[in-house]
Design a protein around this motif. Structure first.
Motif, mmCIF file in Angstrom:
data_model
loop_
_atom_site.group_PDB
_atom_site.id
_atom_site.type_symbol
_atom_site.label_atom_id
_atom_site.label_comp_id
_atom_site.label_asym_id
_atom_site.label_seq_id
_atom_site.Cartn_x
_atom_site.Cartn_y
_atom_site.Cartn_z
ATOM 1 N N ALA A 194 0.876 -1.167 0.000
ATOM 2 C CA ALA A 194 0.000 0.000 0.000
ATOM 3 C C ALA A 194 0.913 1.217 0.000
ATOM 4 O O ALA A 194 1.855 1.282 0.791
ATOM 5 N N LEU B 76 -3.512 0.809 -3.362
ATOM 6 C CA LEU B 76 -3.640 -0.396 -2.555
ATOM 7 C C LEU B 76 -3.419 -1.634 -3.401
ATOM 8 O O LEU B 76 -3.697 -1.645 -4.596
ATOM 9 N N TYR C 294 0.250 -4.305 2.209
ATOM 10 C CA TYR C 294 -1.192 -4.286 1.991
ATOM 11 C C TYR C 294 -1.779 -5.475 2.745
ATOM 12 O O TYR C 294 -1.375 -6.616 2.554
#
Length: 153
Positions: free
Chosen positions: A74, A88, A115
């Protein structure tokens, strides 16, 4: 003046219930979500994700590590809000390079985190040390009909 932002409306309603006097400011002259509830320091803190994470960690709240070299990732600018310019589930070096190139144009330091799929994105609204609301943010979804294009849907 009409309040169209849901978060602002929640904060104003909670402030009224708690007996806190508020003053709306002309949103053409200040940030559209700033009004007399939050201190300037608090607003600046929430826009600096690194400082916010340090504060959370200091108070014993769990935070994801902010340094990683494993996918998925992310990426987000350190200074920002409302999920703008957030990338993301970055899965490949090519996607990473694209996100970094786009973020570099913002002239803000970049935060890279792992992430974490499957976790809920919750936003807590705190006023006078009390949680007055929680928003569960979900990514948009689209269900096709088997015939139409995405643009047509």
């Amino acid at each position: 003046m009409s309040i169209t932002n849901t978060n602002s409306r929640i904060l104003l309603q909670a402030a009224k219930k708690l007996g806190i006097t508020t003053r709306l400011l002309d949103s053409t002259k200040v940030h559209p979500h700033s009004f007399g509830l939050n201190s300037h320091r608090a607003i600046l803190l929430t826009r600096d994700k690194l400082k916010t994470i340090d504060l959370f960690r200091h108070h014993g709240l769990p935070v994801p590590p902010s340094k990683t070299n494993n996918f998925p990732l992310a990426l987000k600018p350190v200074s920002g809000q409302k999920g703008q310019h957030v990338y993301l589930n970055v899965q490949t070096p090519t996607q990473l390079q694209t996100a970094l190139t786009r973020l570099k144009s913002l002239n803000s330091p970049i935060m890279i985190q792992p992430y974490l799929a499957g976790y809920k994105d919750l936003r807590f609204f705190v006023l006078n040390g009390q949680v007055i609301g929680i928003a569960h943010r979900q990514p948009p979804t689209l269900t096709g009909d088997g015939h139409s294009t995405i643009k047509q849907l």
